[in-house]
Design a protein around this motif. Structure first.
Motif, PDB file in Angstrom:
ATOM      1  N   MET A  45      29.448 -33.784  82.364  1.00 14.24           N
ATOM      2  CA  MET A  45      28.383 -33.615  81.386  1.00 14.24           C
ATOM      3  C   MET A  45      28.561 -32.290  80.664  1.00 14.24           C
ATOM      4  SD  MET A  45      25.127 -34.864  83.666  1.00 14.24           S
ATOM      5  CE  MET A  45      25.351 -33.542  84.848  1.00 14.24           C
ATOM      6  N   ASP A  46      28.176 -32.282  79.397  1.00 15.79           N
ATOM      7  CA  ASP A  46      28.187 -31.047  78.616  1.00 15.79           C
ATOM      8  C   ASP A  46      26.843 -30.352  78.792  1.00 15.79           C
ATOM      9  OD1 ASP A  46      30.755 -31.471  77.557  1.00 15.79           O
ATOM     10  OD2 ASP A  46      29.927 -32.778  75.990  1.00 15.79           O
ATOM     11  N   ILE A  47      26.893 -29.062  79.043  1.00 18.15           N
ATOM     12  CA  ILE A  47      25.678 -28.263  79.190  1.00 18.15           C
ATOM     13  C   ILE A  47      25.350 -27.663  77.827  1.00 18.15           C
ATOM     14  CG2 ILE A  47      24.660 -26.263  80.333  1.00 18.15           C
ATOM     15  CD1 ILE A  47      26.534 -26.865  82.715  1.00 18.15           C
ATOM     16  N   ASP A  48      24.087 -27.825  77.385  1.00 13.63           N
ATOM     17  CA  ASP A  48      23.701 -27.319  76.070  1.00 13.63           C
ATOM     18  C   ASP A  48      23.421 -25.821  76.101  1.00 13.63           C
ATOM     19  OD1 ASP A  48      21.053 -26.895  76.968  1.00 13.63           O
ATOM     20  OD2 ASP A  48      20.301 -28.743  76.061  1.00 13.63           O
ATOM     21  N   GLU A  49      23.066 -25.272  74.955  1.00 14.50           N
ATOM     22  CA  GLU A  49      22.842 -23.826  74.836  1.00 14.50           C
ATOM     23  C   GLU A  49      21.659 -23.349  75.662  1.00 14.50           C
ATOM     24  OE1 GLU A  49      20.800 -26.127  71.683  1.00 14.50           O
ATOM     25  OE2 GLU A  49      22.906 -25.949  72.192  1.00 14.50           O
ATOM     26  N   ASP A  50      20.764 -24.265  76.062  1.00 15.97           N
ATOM     27  CA  ASP A  50      19.627 -23.913  76.915  1.00 15.97           C
ATOM     28  C   ASP A  50      19.954 -24.038  78.404  1.00 15.97           C
ATOM     29  OD1 ASP A  50      17.967 -23.406  74.698  1.00 15.97           O
ATOM     30  OD2 ASP A  50      17.476 -25.539  74.544  1.00 15.97           O
ATOM     31  N   TRP A 110      21.020 -26.883  79.889  1.00 11.85           N
ATOM     32  CA  TRP A 110      20.609 -28.193  80.383  1.00 11.85           C
ATOM     33  C   TRP A 110      21.655 -29.220  80.038  1.00 11.85           C
ATOM     34  CZ3 TRP A 110      16.887 -28.862  83.747  1.00 11.85           C
ATOM     35  CH2 TRP A 110      16.469 -30.162  84.041  1.00 11.85           C
ATOM     36  N   PRO A 111      22.004 -30.093  80.919  1.00  7.85           N
ATOM     37  CA  PRO A 111      21.499 -30.215  82.277  1.00  7.85           C
ATOM     38  C   PRO A 111      21.980 -29.056  83.152  1.00  7.85           C
ATOM     39  CG  PRO A 111      23.297 -31.763  81.945  1.00  7.85           C
ATOM     40  CD  PRO A 111      23.038 -31.108  80.628  1.00  7.85           C
ATOM     41  N   PRO A 112      21.381 -28.926  84.339  1.00  8.06           N
ATOM     42  CA  PRO A 112      21.675 -27.781  85.196  1.00  8.06           C
ATOM     43  C   PRO A 112      22.998 -27.880  85.949  1.00  8.06           C
ATOM     44  CG  PRO A 112      20.061 -29.180  86.232  1.00  8.06           C
ATOM     45  CD  PRO A 112      20.292 -29.748  84.865  1.00  8.06           C
ATOM     46  N   ALA A 113      23.803 -28.882  85.662  1.00  7.42           N
ATOM     47  CA  ALA A 113      25.104 -29.048  86.318  1.00  7.42           C
ATOM     48  C   ALA A 113      26.067 -29.701  85.336  1.00  7.42           C
ATOM     49  CB  ALA A 113      24.969 -29.910  87.564  1.00  7.42           C
ATOM     50  N   SER A 114      27.350 -29.469  85.522  1.00  9.31           N
ATOM     51  CA  SER A 114      28.350 -30.059  84.632  1.00  9.31           C
ATOM     52  C   SER A 114      28.875 -31.397  85.159  1.00  9.31           C
ATOM     53  CB  SER A 114      29.508 -29.091  84.423  1.00  9.31           C
ATOM     54  OG  SER A 114      30.128 -28.800  85.659  1.00  9.31           O
ATOM     55  N   VAL A 115      28.488 -31.750  86.393  1.00 11.55           N
ATOM     56  CA  VAL A 115      28.905 -33.015  86.994  1.00 11.55           C
ATOM     57  C   VAL A 115      27.720 -33.612  87.744  1.00 11.55           C
ATOM     58  CG1 VAL A 115      30.413 -34.126  88.717  1.00 11.55           C
ATOM     59  CG2 VAL A 115      31.314 -32.285  87.278  1.00 11.55           C
TER      60      VAL A 115
END
Length: 162
Positions: A15-20, A22-27
């Protein structure tokens, strides 16, 4: 709710983590049933992964360490994934259980997670989609929760537009 059995495997989604942040993990790892042909059928509701729901059939790639990584969707299901961050009573365990109970009465399943005050709902096509959508909108207006569509179907979109 996940019923773990011996034919289940974990499938990992990047998963891609946004500038805030979120989400709290990359997988995120989801339970799935190995179909034996390089595909799996997802067997639980994602907390953070977007674009998939339970019963989706996903192609997997196994890395050198035996980890199954999610690839393309082979077949969608008619299930929706709806996520809520419970605000009422600070997202307490009792508040999350209350949310699960009321949506369960409308035909969903799901579970809560304390760390993020979240509830993830699996909404099958047999659930009362109009009442679920109406309740989601009402609860957000009352500031009981924030909600998002993690994965929705055409039937859901049609109801949301009315």
């Amino acid at each position: 709710m996940t019923n773990i059995s011996t034919d289940q495997v974990k499938v990992h989604f990047r998963m891609d983590i946004d500038e805030d942040g979120w989400p709290p993990a990359s997988v995120e790892s989801l339970w799935a049933v190995d179909l034996g042909d390089g595909t799996v059928r997802l067997d639980n509701t994602p907390w953070f992964v977007r674009g998939v729901a339970s019963d989706y059939i996903i192609r997997v790639e196994v890395d050198d360490e035996g980890v199954r990584w999610a690839g393309d969707t082979v077949q969608s299901s008619e299930n929706c994934t709806i996520r809520l961050i419970v605000l009422k009573d600070g997202g307490s365990g009792a508040a999350r259980q209350s949310v699960l109970k009321i949506f369960h009465s409308l035909g969903t399943t799901g579970e809560g997670i304390e760390q993020y005050r979240m509830v993830a709902l699996d909404v099958p096509p047999t659930a009362d989609l109009p009442k679920i959508h109406k309740l989601l909108v009402h609860g957000a207006a009352k500031e009981w929760w924030h909600w998002e569509e993690g994965c929705v179907t055409a039937a859901w979109r049609n109801i949301a537009q009315t």
